[in-house]
Design an enzyme around this catalytic site. Structure first.
Site, PDB file in Angstrom:
ATOM      1  N   TYR A 143     -49.142  39.194  25.670  1.00 46.41           N
ATOM      2  CA  TYR A 143     -50.418  39.418  25.383  1.00 46.41           C
ATOM      3  C   TYR A 143     -51.032  39.988  25.008  1.00 46.41           C
ATOM      4  CZ  TYR A 143     -50.084  34.017  28.303  1.00 46.41           C
ATOM      5  OH  TYR A 143     -49.292  33.589  28.307  1.00 46.41           O
ATOM      6  N   LYS A 194     -34.513  39.435  27.418  1.00 45.95           N
ATOM      7  CA  LYS A 194     -34.030  39.171  25.581  1.00 45.95           C
ATOM      8  C   LYS A 194     -33.541  40.455  25.232  1.00 45.95           C
ATOM      9  CE  LYS A 194     -32.964  35.606  23.132  1.00 45.95           C
ATOM     10  NZ  LYS A 194     -32.156  35.028  23.133  1.00 45.95           N
ATOM     11  N   ASP A 226     -33.320  32.987  27.408  1.00 44.59           N
ATOM     12  CA  ASP A 226     -32.700  31.383  27.132  1.00 44.59           C
ATOM     13  C   ASP A 226     -31.832  30.924  28.282  1.00 44.59           C
ATOM     14  OD1 ASP A 226     -31.330  33.257  26.424  1.00 44.59           O
ATOM     15  OD2 ASP A 226     -30.526  32.234  24.276  1.00 44.59           O
ATOM     16  N   ASP A 250     -44.947  33.258  31.851  1.00 49.69           N
ATOM     17  CA  ASP A 250     -45.367  32.241  31.501  1.00 49.69           C
ATOM     18  C   ASP A 250     -44.685  30.586  31.511  1.00 49.69           C
ATOM     19  OD1 ASP A 250     -48.157  30.426  31.053  1.00 49.69           O
ATOM     20  OD2 ASP A 250     -47.012  30.933  28.879  1.00 49.69           O
ATOM     21  N   ASP A 254     -43.953  27.857  35.144  1.00 47.08           N
ATOM     22  CA  ASP A 254     -43.854  26.303  34.820  1.00 47.08           C
ATOM     23  C   ASP A 254     -42.554  25.974  35.490  1.00 47.08           C
ATOM     24  OD1 ASP A 254     -46.494  26.675  33.797  1.00 47.08           O
ATOM     25  OD2 ASP A 254     -46.779  25.208  32.170  1.00 47.08           O
TER      26      ASP A 254
HETATM   27  C1  IPM Z   1     -51.025  30.499  33.313  1.00 43.73           C
HETATM   28  C2  IPM Z   1     -52.279  29.948  32.043  1.00 43.73           C
HETATM   29  C3  IPM Z   1     -52.250  31.074  31.196  1.00 43.73           C
HETATM   30  C4  IPM Z   1     -51.222  32.135  30.555  1.00 43.73           C
HETATM   31  C5  IPM Z   1     -53.409  30.342  29.841  1.00 43.73           C
HETATM   32  C6  IPM Z   1     -54.672  29.736  30.573  1.00 43.73           C
HETATM   33  C7  IPM Z   1     -54.189  31.493  29.437  1.00 43.73           C
HETATM   34  O1  IPM Z   1     -50.998  29.115  31.062  1.00 43.73           O
HETATM   35  O2  IPM Z   1     -51.783  31.601  33.954  1.00 43.73           O
HETATM   36  O3  IPM Z   1     -49.889  30.528  32.725  1.00 43.73           O
HETATM   37  O4  IPM Z   1     -50.774  32.074  29.736  1.00 43.73           O
HETATM   38  O5  IPM Z   1     -51.256  33.523  31.775  1.00 43.73           O
HETATM   39 MG    MG Z   2     -48.628  29.026  31.564  1.00 41.76          MG
END
Ligand code: IPM
Ligand code: MG
Length: 362
Positions: A143, A194, A226, A250, A254
């Site tokens: 990032y 990785k 993975d 990230d 999710d």
């Molecule tokens: C998160 C989001 C952010 C990230 C985006 C909105 C920049 O997906 O907080 O997970 O990638 O960190």
């Molecule tokens: Mg995210």
């Protein structure tokens, strides 16, 4: 004596203002009960800041955040700003806030609530009892690594570049947060990388292995990213605490969130070595349902609870909120994202009202 706190509110975009309003009401109610006084200051970030101040993270916002005890953020982003250059998009505001406050440790808990097991897309026996903490490195890796950008090559063809890089110090500081987190939980830490392909991951793995010697009470394991993604949906109960870099974190956070039925339920905390932390839902600004009173405010409310626990050292008030949320679910109240048969569908505002009634009654 009344304890006073300065809280910066960053409602941001999309459903942000709706869910933030609920969290603020909840904090007021809990404040009365626990003798806490919140001095709220609202500031601009993301698309709202682009429209209102010409940039995604105005200096005034960062200053206000720095002067507060904690920052409660809702969400940023929306279709309207999607075609702007990357440094002017709402996301740049969020990344700038993380970097500006040096919030290198992002804690993302994914715990399945018994009341919501049937909202998960996975089988009950796979997800029942899941309780995972993802510790994501937040201010380094791909990032932020340099060089980055879109450059013209000698032939005139464009080439996009990002760099995944970690120094030993960056790995160690997130590693320590993760080992300490695992110590307070189930004592198991899985480091995800990785290392079979990336040198940056090889260093990551070496440092985590070294650090493990200082935490003999924590059992360290390693997985390639993975495989970790696969294991998260195959057998998530094997995980206790996960530590990983910015990009992998990230993605995996999710996936872990969705095990619990809805990303609309999950809070997070972003912490630095000192100074105020940022507390925000894991979900985004959901522009598709913005302004329609359909959003689930509970992740925002639970983020306020995390703020009380980690940022303000008020675990009693945090537990009170968490208990209230469970009771509301127990009573069968649901927003659209977690609705199932025989449950009572509520909008964002009504969910807040039911929660406040419940909190006042506990
Ligand atoms: C998160 C989001 C952010 C990230 C985006 C909105 C920049 O997906 O907080 O997970 O990638 O960190
Ligand atoms: Mg995210």
């Amino acid at each position: 004596m009344t304890q006073k706190y300065r809280i910066t509110l960053l409602p941001g975009d999309g459903i942000g203002p709706e869910i933030m309003a609920v969290a603020v009401d909840v904090l007021q109610v809990v404040g009365k009960k626990f003798d806490l006084q919140f001095d709220f200051t609202e500031a601009l970030i993301g698309g709202a800041a682009i429209d209102g101040a010409g940039e995604p993270l105005p200096g005034a916002t960062l200053d206000t955040c720095r002067q507060s005890d904690a920052v409660l953020l809702a969400a940023i982003g929306g279709y309207k700003w999607d075609s702007l250059p990357s440094n002017m998009r709402p996301e740049a505001g969020l990344l700038g806030l993380r970097a500006g406050l040096d919030l290198f440790a992002n804690l993302r808990p994914a715990q399945i609530l018994p009341q919501l097991i049937d909202s998960s897309t996975l089988k009950r026996e796979v997800v029942e009892g899941v309780d995972i903490m993802v510790v994501r490195e937040l201010t380094g890796g791909i990032y932020f690594g340099k060089p980055k950008g879109i450059f013209a090559t000698e032939t005139g063809e464009k080439r996009g570049v990002n760099t995944m890089a970690y120094t030993e110090a960056e790995i160690d500081r997130i590693g320590r947060v993760a080992f300490e987190t695992a110590q307070k939980r189930g004592g198991k830490l899985c480091s995800v990388d990785k290392a079979n392909v990336l040198e940056v991951s090889q260093l990551w793995r070496d440092r985590m292995t070294q650090l493990a010697a200082e935490y003999p009470d924590v059992e360290l394991s390693h997985l390639y990213v993975d495989n970790a993604a696969m294991q998260l949906v195959r057998a998530p109960k094997q995980f206790d605490t996960i530590v990983t870099g910015n990009l992998f974190g990230d993605i995996l956070s999710d996936a872990a969130a969705m095990l619990t039925g809805s990303i609309g339920m999950l809070p997070s905390a972003s912490l630095g070595a000192s100074g105020p932390g940022v507390y925000e839902p894991v979900h985004g600004s959901a522009p598709d349902i913005a302004g329609q009173d359909k959003a689930n405010p509970l992740a925002q409310v639970l983020s306020a609870a995390m703020m009380l626990r980690y940022g303000l050292n008020q675990p009693g008030a945090a537990e009170h909120i968490e208990k209230g949320v469970l009771q509301v679910l127990e009573q069968g109240y649901r927003t659209g994202d977690i609705i199932s048969a025989d449950m009572n569908l509520l909008g964002c505002k009504a969910m807040g009202e039911v929660l406040i009634q419940t909190l006042e009654g506990i």
